[in-house]
Design a protein around this motif. Sequence first.
Motif, short mmCIF file in Angstrom:
data_model
loop_
_atom_site.label_atom_id
_atom_site.label_comp_id
_atom_site.label_asym_id
_atom_site.label_seq_id
_atom_site.Cartn_x
_atom_site.Cartn_y
_atom_site.Cartn_z
N ARG A 94 0.84 -1.19 0.00
CA ARG A 94 0.00 0.00 0.00
C ARG A 94 0.87 1.24 0.00
O ARG A 94 1.96 1.26 0.57
CB ARG A 94 -0.94 -0.01 1.20
CG ARG A 94 -2.02 -1.09 1.07
CD ARG A 94 -2.97 -1.11 2.23
NE ARG A 94 -3.58 0.18 2.52
CZ ARG A 94 -4.65 0.32 3.29
NH1 ARG A 94 -5.22 -0.74 3.82
NH2 ARG A 94 -5.15 1.51 3.53
N GLU A 95 0.36 2.28 -0.65
CA GLU A 95 1.14 3.52 -0.80
C GLU A 95 0.55 4.66 0.02
O GLU A 95 1.02 5.79 -0.07
CB GLU A 95 1.17 3.93 -2.28
CG GLU A 95 1.74 2.87 -3.22
CD GLU A 95 3.21 2.61 -2.98
OE1 GLU A 95 3.89 3.53 -2.50
OE2 GLU A 95 3.67 1.48 -3.26
N ASP A 96 -0.50 4.36 0.82
CA ASP A 96 -1.20 5.45 1.51
C ASP A 96 -0.68 5.68 2.93
O ASP A 96 -1.36 6.26 3.76
CB ASP A 96 -2.71 5.18 1.53
CG ASP A 96 -3.07 3.82 2.12
OD1 ASP A 96 -2.16 2.97 2.23
OD2 ASP A 96 -4.26 3.62 2.48
N PHE A 97 0.53 5.21 3.22
CA PHE A 97 1.15 5.51 4.51
C PHE A 97 2.66 5.37 4.36
O PHE A 97 3.16 4.80 3.39
CB PHE A 97 0.65 4.56 5.61
CG PHE A 97 0.98 3.12 5.36
CD1 PHE A 97 2.21 2.57 5.69
CD2 PHE A 97 0.04 2.27 4.77
CE1 PHE A 97 2.52 1.25 5.45
CE2 PHE A 97 0.33 0.94 4.51
CZ PHE A 97 1.58 0.43 4.85
N SER A 98 3.39 5.91 5.33
CA SER A 98 4.84 5.69 5.37
C SER A 98 5.17 5.00 6.69
O SER A 98 4.45 5.14 7.68
CB SER A 98 5.60 7.01 5.24
OG SER A 98 5.27 7.89 6.29
N VAL A 99 6.26 4.24 6.70
CA VAL A 99 6.59 3.47 7.89
C VAL A 99 8.10 3.36 8.05
O VAL A 99 8.84 3.30 7.07
CB VAL A 99 5.94 2.06 7.82
CG1 VAL A 99 6.41 1.30 6.59
CG2 VAL A 99 6.21 1.25 9.08
N TYR A 100 8.55 3.38 9.30
CA TYR A 100 9.96 3.17 9.64
C TYR A 100 10.06 2.02 10.63
O TYR A 100 9.16 1.82 11.46
CB TYR A 100 10.58 4.43 10.26
CG TYR A 100 10.89 5.52 9.27
CD1 TYR A 100 12.16 5.61 8.68
CD2 TYR A 100 9.95 6.47 8.91
CE1 TYR A 100 12.47 6.60 7.77
CE2 TYR A 100 10.23 7.47 8.00
CZ TYR A 100 11.49 7.53 7.43
OH TYR A 100 11.78 8.53 6.52
N ILE A 101 11.17 1.29 10.56
CA ILE A 101 11.45 0.21 11.50
C ILE A 101 12.63 0.62 12.38
O ILE A 101 13.72 0.91 11.87
CB ILE A 101 11.71 -1.12 10.76
CG1 ILE A 101 12.19 -2.21 11.74
CG2 ILE A 101 12.71 -0.95 9.62
CD1 ILE A 101 12.36 -3.58 11.10
N PHE A 102 12.40 0.70 13.68
CA PHE A 102 13.43 1.05 14.65
C PHE A 102 13.90 -0.25 15.29
O PHE A 102 13.14 -0.90 16.03
CB PHE A 102 12.86 1.99 15.71
CG PHE A 102 12.45 3.33 15.18
CD1 PHE A 102 13.24 4.46 15.40
CD2 PHE A 102 11.27 3.48 14.46
CE1 PHE A 102 12.86 5.70 14.91
CE2 PHE A 102 10.88 4.72 13.96
CZ PHE A 102 11.69 5.83 14.17
N GLU A 103 15.14 -0.63 15.01
CA GLU A 103 15.57 -1.99 15.38
C GLU A 103 17.06 -2.04 15.68
O GLU A 103 17.87 -1.39 15.00
CB GLU A 103 15.21 -2.94 14.22
CG GLU A 103 15.62 -4.37 14.39
CD GLU A 103 15.02 -5.01 15.64
OE1 GLU A 103 15.81 -5.58 16.42
OE2 GLU A 103 13.78 -4.94 15.83
N TYR A 104 17.42 -2.82 16.71
CA TYR A 104 18.82 -2.98 17.12
C TYR A 104 19.56 -3.93 16.16
O TYR A 104 20.75 -3.73 15.87
CB TYR A 104 18.86 -3.54 18.54
CG TYR A 104 20.26 -3.73 19.09
CD1 TYR A 104 20.98 -2.66 19.60
CD2 TYR A 104 20.85 -5.00 19.11
CE1 TYR A 104 22.26 -2.83 20.12
CE2 TYR A 104 22.13 -5.18 19.62
CZ TYR A 104 22.82 -4.10 20.12
OH TYR A 104 24.09 -4.27 20.62
#
Length: 214
Positions: A94-104
């Motif tokens: 889907r293109e209707d949101f943005s997301v980031y992954i915060f990970e060690y």
Amino acid sequence: MSDSDDDDIPRLSSHTLAALQEFYAEQKQQSDAGRDDKYNIGIIEENWQLSQFWYSQETALRLAKEAIAAAGEGGRIACVSAPSVYQKLRALHREDFSVYIFEYDKRFAIYGEEFIFYDYNNPLDLPEKIAAHSFDIVIADPPYLSKECLRKTSETIKYLTQGKILLCTGAVMEEEAAKLLGVKMCKFIPKHTRTLGNEFRCYVNYDSGLDHEI
């Protein structure tokens, strides 16, 4: 070049040409599938030393859909120590949101600019591009079931979110989570690909679909 020279140029039969086109189509399909595979839950194996336990497909999908609904059209979603939710969000195409992954775990750096190295021991040690209160919702799953880990992760959550929080942690942390983040336990019970020794629950601070049956 004479006509006779033209006749010497080898030409593929229509049958061979069709077979070749089919081969190239299959190669492209496999290449496309390979790009999609990197978002499969389990493509990066759990590292128990980092206290990694992936959600089941059904749970990851439910949490991903909840995040999209909570973030709204064009919303921004932060997945803090919750890589399987990030993977499911991206697998939805889907293109209707943005997301980031915060990970060690730096194995997740395969996700490029959406990967943010994160160590809960330094909860506010984040890159400049991550502005305060810049996410519509934060989904967080603190890696360790301890008050210290929850307290430090809560600092990150409060820095990132504009308001909405979806926390996933043990049932034993209910009181501490309410005190730190003002969240309440949901009816929805998350499942993992492996059975955990501790009861696991979701907590939110807004009117959530996780309190309603599907």
